[in-house]
Design an enzyme around this catalytic site. Sequence first.
Site, mmCIF file in Angstrom:
data_model
loop_
_atom_site.group_PDB
_atom_site.id
_atom_site.type_symbol
_atom_site.label_atom_id
_atom_site.label_comp_id
_atom_site.label_asym_id
_atom_site.label_seq_id
_atom_site.Cartn_x
_atom_site.Cartn_y
_atom_site.Cartn_z
ATOM 1 N N SER A 114 3.894 2.633 8.194
ATOM 2 C CA SER A 114 3.585 1.582 7.219
ATOM 3 C C SER A 114 4.811 1.161 6.441
ATOM 4 O O SER A 114 5.658 1.991 6.097
ATOM 5 C CB SER A 114 2.558 2.089 6.215
ATOM 6 O OG SER A 114 1.285 1.989 6.761
ATOM 7 N N ASP A 152 -0.074 -7.547 1.864
ATOM 8 C CA ASP A 152 0.378 -6.152 1.739
ATOM 9 C C ASP A 152 1.911 -6.102 1.817
ATOM 10 O O ASP A 152 2.481 -5.807 2.862
ATOM 11 C CB ASP A 152 -0.271 -5.333 2.868
ATOM 12 C CG ASP A 152 -0.047 -3.843 2.719
ATOM 13 O OD1 ASP A 152 0.501 -3.414 1.690
ATOM 14 O OD2 ASP A 152 -0.434 -3.105 3.665
ATOM 15 N N HIS A 181 0.827 -1.219 0.000
ATOM 16 C CA HIS A 181 0.000 0.000 0.000
ATOM 17 C C HIS A 181 0.857 1.263 0.000
ATOM 18 O O HIS A 181 0.332 2.359 -0.216
ATOM 19 C CB HIS A 181 -1.047 -0.021 1.123
ATOM 20 C CG HIS A 181 -0.568 0.441 2.466
ATOM 21 N ND1 HIS A 181 -0.237 -0.438 3.478
ATOM 22 C CD2 HIS A 181 -0.386 1.682 2.971
ATOM 23 C CE1 HIS A 181 0.125 0.261 4.547
ATOM 24 N NE2 HIS A 181 0.049 1.557 4.255
HETATM 25 N N1 ARG Z 1 -1.541 2.396 7.199
HETATM 26 C C1 ARG Z 1 -0.672 3.128 8.063
HETATM 27 C C2 ARG Z 1 0.391 3.868 7.244
HETATM 28 O O1 ARG Z 1 0.176 4.064 6.072
HETATM 29 C C3 ARG Z 1 -0.111 2.279 9.161
HETATM 30 C C4 ARG Z 1 -1.138 2.024 10.162
HETATM 31 C C5 ARG Z 1 -0.742 1.167 11.270
HETATM 32 N N2 ARG Z 1 -1.749 1.364 12.247
HETATM 33 C C6 ARG Z 1 -1.789 0.780 13.434
HETATM 34 N N3 ARG Z 1 -2.724 1.135 14.255
HETATM 35 N N4 ARG Z 1 -0.906 -0.125 13.778
HETATM 36 O O2 ARG Z 1 1.347 4.410 7.759
#
Ligand code: ARG
Length: 477
Positions: free
Chosen positions: A235, A123, A72
């Site tokens: 992420s 992912d 992502h």
């Molecule tokens: N999707 C998020 C990013 O793009 C990471 C999220 C992780 N969230 C969590 N509560 N562990 O950085």
Amino acid sequence: MLALLLLPLSPGWASAPGVAPRIVNGDIGAASEYPWLVSLIVADRIARDGVFQSQYCGGVLTTPTTVVTAAHCVVNQDSGVLREPSGILVGLGPSLRNPTPRLVRVAQITPSPDYVIKTAGNDIAVLTLAESLDDAVTLTPVTPQEAPTLTALGSPVRTAGWGNTSTSSKSYPETFRVGRLVVFPDGTCGRGESYVLGGVTFRGFGSREADPAVMLCAAGVTATGQVIDSCQGDSGGPLIAGEGDAARLVGIVSWGEDCASRYPGVYTRVAAEIDFLASAKALPVAEQTTLTVAPTVTVAPRSGRLVATITLAPDAGIATAFAVNAVDPATGQVANCFATPRPSGLPAQCTIEGLANGTAYQVTAIAGNDEGNSPVSVPVTATPLPLADPGTIRTLRSPAPGKVVARVTPTLANGTELTADQLVCRPAKGGREQVVEITGPRVTLTGLRPVRHLCVVRAVNAYGALDSSPRRVSVRG
Ligand code: ARG
């Protein structure tokens, strides 16, 4: 919908600093302990906003030329379009400002072919660097053999990144933070089960949100009862288990329900991605030794061809290729096929084409690597037959209680007469088969128990029956 809440903060892309919240309740990381941790930087933002504002994801050096990150972080969440390699720079160094990281260009971006935007399944992506970092220290991805002990329920793990440190505002560290976490039970990562850690009751994700086969849930709790979690900007960064030389990459920061909430963070389960990492050349090259043990081969007959499945015992060494021969004993004619071993230990497959139906072939396999070839396997005899090729189930769903609807491709009779062409479903845990004759591309089967079922297309002719590969469906109650 929980899965997508955090992803597209700047439209379509994973969050960039300045617009997204970052490890909550973490510690300052000892830079020397995370030499393989990298930042991902939006290349065309640096000139305007500087490196610190242009960091948007993390990653890990797994070899001197590869970074493993989240899919992502490289796939537009609205359009599915892959980022250009020139659009991302890999930052080396613990700090984003004073000093800024060393920036390395990316030559190629390879997301997992199994990545699903909607569910965040698989992912994971590999960035191939434009140069080889010969002084690089790398972190090795966990193998499916090592994973059960390193990611057992309750195992201590760590995550690290430059993501938001606050749940109420946006606060970004210049130096990466480390979160000390614990591996949660699989039941919290797809079966909706809750889990108590450090006096905090965490809720679990249900089967519509998470899948423990490809995801791993983890969170931590501080001595004072605060939840420790990764957050936006983390992420693509690592979940690490084990210490020192035994440390392994076991997860990749993927998604969550807010940050440090009453839900664990969700990480890509790296052990489930090892075949993808091998194909993207993101695994350290294992030492190749002489192969002294033969592989084993099993053969499934088809019309005019034989499908060979090859396995090599895990302790037999590392093979880089398999070759399978089919000999017609009457004429001595040989046909063959080649297969690539899969590090997950899943058997490799290839198909020998152009064979005569009704001829009994002698089939053998060998494994090879840089050191040479293994002994030849024990031969098996197999006869291609004009069996019908069953159609495949393209979609399978349960729109109403006790009912499943499948969309299937047509069965190929291969010049024979079909005696049956059926959709067959049975409870995954065992039980009676339910059968319906296929009359068109849309097939309906009713009267099923409200449990998970496995369904196949079954094609039967005078030479025998063949089933398509099974598909799973949870029948509604
Ligand atoms: N999707 C998020 C990013 O793009 C990471 C999220 C992780 N969230 C969590 N509560 N562990 O950085």
